[in-house]
Design a protein around this motif. Structure first.
Motif, PDB file in Angstrom:
ATOM      1  N   VAL A 114       4.464   5.491  -5.672  1.00 48.53           N
ATOM      2  CA  VAL A 114       4.367   5.453  -7.113  1.00 48.53           C
ATOM      3  C   VAL A 114       3.274   6.537  -7.420  1.00 48.53           C
ATOM      4  O   VAL A 114       3.576   7.222  -8.436  1.00 48.53           O
ATOM      5  N   LEU A 115       2.232   6.361  -6.817  1.00 50.33           N
ATOM      6  CA  LEU A 115       1.063   7.308  -7.470  1.00 50.33           C
ATOM      7  C   LEU A 115       1.404   8.887  -7.314  1.00 50.33           C
ATOM      8  O   LEU A 115       1.161   9.613  -8.108  1.00 50.33           O
ATOM      9  N   LEU A 116       2.293   9.033  -6.082  1.00 54.45           N
ATOM     10  CA  LEU A 116       2.617  10.551  -5.846  1.00 54.45           C
ATOM     11  C   LEU A 116       3.630  10.894  -6.808  1.00 54.45           C
ATOM     12  O   LEU A 116       3.289  12.303  -7.199  1.00 54.45           O
ATOM     13  N   VAL A 117       4.536  10.352  -7.074  1.00 53.74           N
ATOM     14  CA  VAL A 117       5.659  10.591  -7.954  1.00 53.74           C
ATOM     15  C   VAL A 117       4.982  10.673  -9.493  1.00 53.74           C
ATOM     16  O   VAL A 117       5.333  11.576 -10.296  1.00 53.74           O
ATOM     17  N   LEU A 118       3.977   9.665  -9.821  1.00 55.45           N
ATOM     18  CA  LEU A 118       3.386   9.917 -11.146  1.00 55.45           C
ATOM     19  C   LEU A 118       2.815  11.358 -11.338  1.00 55.45           C
ATOM     20  O   LEU A 118       2.787  11.898 -12.280  1.00 55.45           O
ATOM     21  N   MET A 119       1.997  11.580 -10.227  1.00 55.50           N
ATOM     22  CA  MET A 119       1.136  12.715 -10.317  1.00 55.50           C
ATOM     23  C   MET A 119       2.073  14.092 -10.439  1.00 55.50           C
ATOM     24  O   MET A 119       1.826  15.032 -11.231  1.00 55.50           O
ATOM     25  N   ILE A 120       3.088  13.896  -9.639  1.00 55.64           N
ATOM     26  CA  ILE A 120       4.172  14.925  -9.744  1.00 55.64           C
ATOM     27  C   ILE A 120       4.658  15.398 -11.253  1.00 55.64           C
ATOM     28  O   ILE A 120       4.707  16.284 -11.618  1.00 55.64           O
ATOM     29  N   THR A 155       0.929  -1.238   0.039  1.00 60.00           N
ATOM     30  CA  THR A 155       0.037  -0.033   0.058  1.00 60.00           C
ATOM     31  C   THR A 155       0.717   1.282   0.063  1.00 60.00           C
ATOM     32  O   THR A 155       0.560   2.111  -0.645  1.00 60.00           O
ATOM     33  N   LEU A 156       1.839   1.282   0.862  1.00 59.21           N
ATOM     34  CA  LEU A 156       2.678   2.652   0.949  1.00 59.21           C
ATOM     35  C   LEU A 156       3.516   2.695  -0.518  1.00 59.21           C
ATOM     36  O   LEU A 156       3.549   3.862  -0.799  1.00 59.21           O
ATOM     37  N   GLY A 157       3.790   1.557  -0.993  1.00 62.52           N
ATOM     38  CA  GLY A 157       4.632   1.488  -2.312  1.00 62.52           C
ATOM     39  C   GLY A 157       3.775   2.095  -3.541  1.00 62.52           C
ATOM     40  O   GLY A 157       4.246   2.774  -4.046  1.00 62.52           O
ATOM     41  N   GLY A 158       2.376   1.785  -3.398  1.00 60.27           N
ATOM     42  CA  GLY A 158       1.394   2.315  -4.560  1.00 60.27           C
ATOM     43  C   GLY A 158       1.266   3.755  -4.282  1.00 60.27           C
ATOM     44  O   GLY A 158       1.076   4.301  -5.105  1.00 60.27           O
ATOM     45  N   MET A 159       1.280   3.988  -2.964  1.00 60.98           N
ATOM     46  CA  MET A 159       1.049   5.313  -2.932  1.00 60.98           C
ATOM     47  C   MET A 159       2.084   6.400  -3.048  1.00 60.98           C
ATOM     48  O   MET A 159       1.870   7.348  -3.573  1.00 60.98           O
TER      49      MET A 159
END
Length: 373
Positions: A358-364, A352-356
């Motif tokens: 990755v999602l954060l970096v992708l949005m940035i 879950t933390l890893g997915g969060m």
């Protein structure tokens, strides 16, 4: 000119120069209080009074500082031309001079009044004008002024000043001492013109100082759009408005000399008053320009403030957008249900933390590519 100021003066120096523009240290001034001319009781007698006399003709000029008031009376019937300058207004002195020189009581009331609007009167065989003499106080960045009254007769000019310590008449005094000068050989209307001319010219000196403050304020607004800067802008705007309100009636004053049919004004001197009229029009135009400039500076301040606020809101919006999906995921997996995907997985927390992350970096990366920040 503003660009040159920016190159010469770093921001700390500009801040030091404008630190004097503190409206909380200076009491508000009023150029005109609109009191009637008959309210002479409110004027306090001057502590110091000085009477100087220039008695001159084409053959010579004498300058005297009189010890007693009675010495003034001897100059009324002299064949020479006389300029009597009274520094420091006292009611008894003004009354005695007006009585001896046959000056109308209405003019006497105007001389003793406070905060009068600039004006010109033609009463009997006397021409009278009253206008503000202005100085720029560099320490407080304020406009100091005093009321000057000028009475012209056939062979004399009497000027009354409130402040005995300063005036702008030194150029006239120097010209009177020069043999063969135009003012030495001229009539009293030319002397009156010379006094008006140096007063109007001094307005440009005040305007130059105000213009410097406005230019420095423009530079300050771009770097420090805070409440202290706004207070300085409002203080400077008030000084510009007071200056404009003080000089605006002087135009009609000079126009009164141009339209007057008094025998004290010669036709060959009218062109000189026309020159003063042109100067006061130019001065009014510059004052209007500076008034518009300070209003533009105020608008610039609000623009800079809005830009700063937009940048703050932009950062907050980006942070909120980045955290919203992460908050959603954390909220979903924070619900107390038994049958949830990966709930019993030993590595579910790390997934879950890893997915969060990755999602954060992708949005940035997406936001940066679109140029949103």
């Amino acid at each position: 000119m503003l660009k040159s100021v920016k190159k010469r003066l770093p921001i700390p120096v500009v801040m030091d120069m404008l630190d004097e523009l503190n409206p909380f240290k200076v009491k508000r001034q009023r150029i005109m209080n609109f009191n009637p001319a008959t309210s002479v009781a409110s004027r306090k007698p001057a502590e110091n009074s000085k009477i100087t006399v220039f008695d001159y003709s084409g053959n010579g000029c004498t300058e005297e500082t009189l010890v007693s008031l009675e010495e003034v009376f001897a100059y009324r019937d002299k064949p020479t031309s006389t300029w009597i300058n009274v520094d420091g207004i006292r009611k008894d002195d003004v009354h005695a001079i007006c009585q001896h020189y046959m000056i109308h009581p209405l003019i006497e009331e105007d001389i003793l009044s406070i905060g009068q609007r600039a004006k010109m009167d033609d009463i009997g065989e006397r021409l009278f004008c009253q206008l503000p003499m202005m100085y720029f106080n560099s320490e407080a960045s304020t406009i100091d002024l005093e009321q000057v009254s000028i009475v012209m007769g056939k062979n004399f000019v009497i000027s009354f000043q409130e402040d005995p310590t300063r005036d702008v008449f030194d150029p006239v005094r120097e010209k009177l001492k020069i043999p063969g000068s135009r003012i030495r050989n001229g009539t009293m209307d030319f002397l009156c013109y010379s006094l008006l001319d140096v007063i109007v010219d001094s307005y440009f000196t005040v305007l130059d100082k105000l213009g410097e403050r406005i230019e420095l304020m423009e530079d300050l607004v771009q770097h420090y759009p805070n409440t202290r800067t706004l207070a300085r802008i409002n203080f400077l705007r008030r000084q510009v408005f007071l200056f404009k309100r003080g000089i605006a009636p002087v135009r009609e004053l000079v126009n009164g000399f141009l339209k007057s049919e008094s025998d004290l004004l010669e036709d060959n001197v009218t062109k000189y008053y026309k020159d003063v009229y042109d100067h006061i029009i130019q001065c009014n135009d510059l004052a209007d320009n500076y008034r518009d400039m300070i209003l533009n500076v105020q608008e610039m301040y609000h623009t800079q403030l809005n830009l700063k606020m937009n940048e703050i809101m932009k950062v907050l919006a980006v942070v909120t957008t980045l955290l919203s999906p992460l908050t959603l995921i954390a909220g979903i997996y924070g619900m107390n249900f038994h049958n949830m995907p990966e709930l019993a997985s030993p590595n579910g927390y790390f997934y879950t933390l890893g997915g969060m992350g990755v999602l954060l970096v992708l949005m940035i990366l997406i936001f940066r590519k679109r140029g949103w920040f």
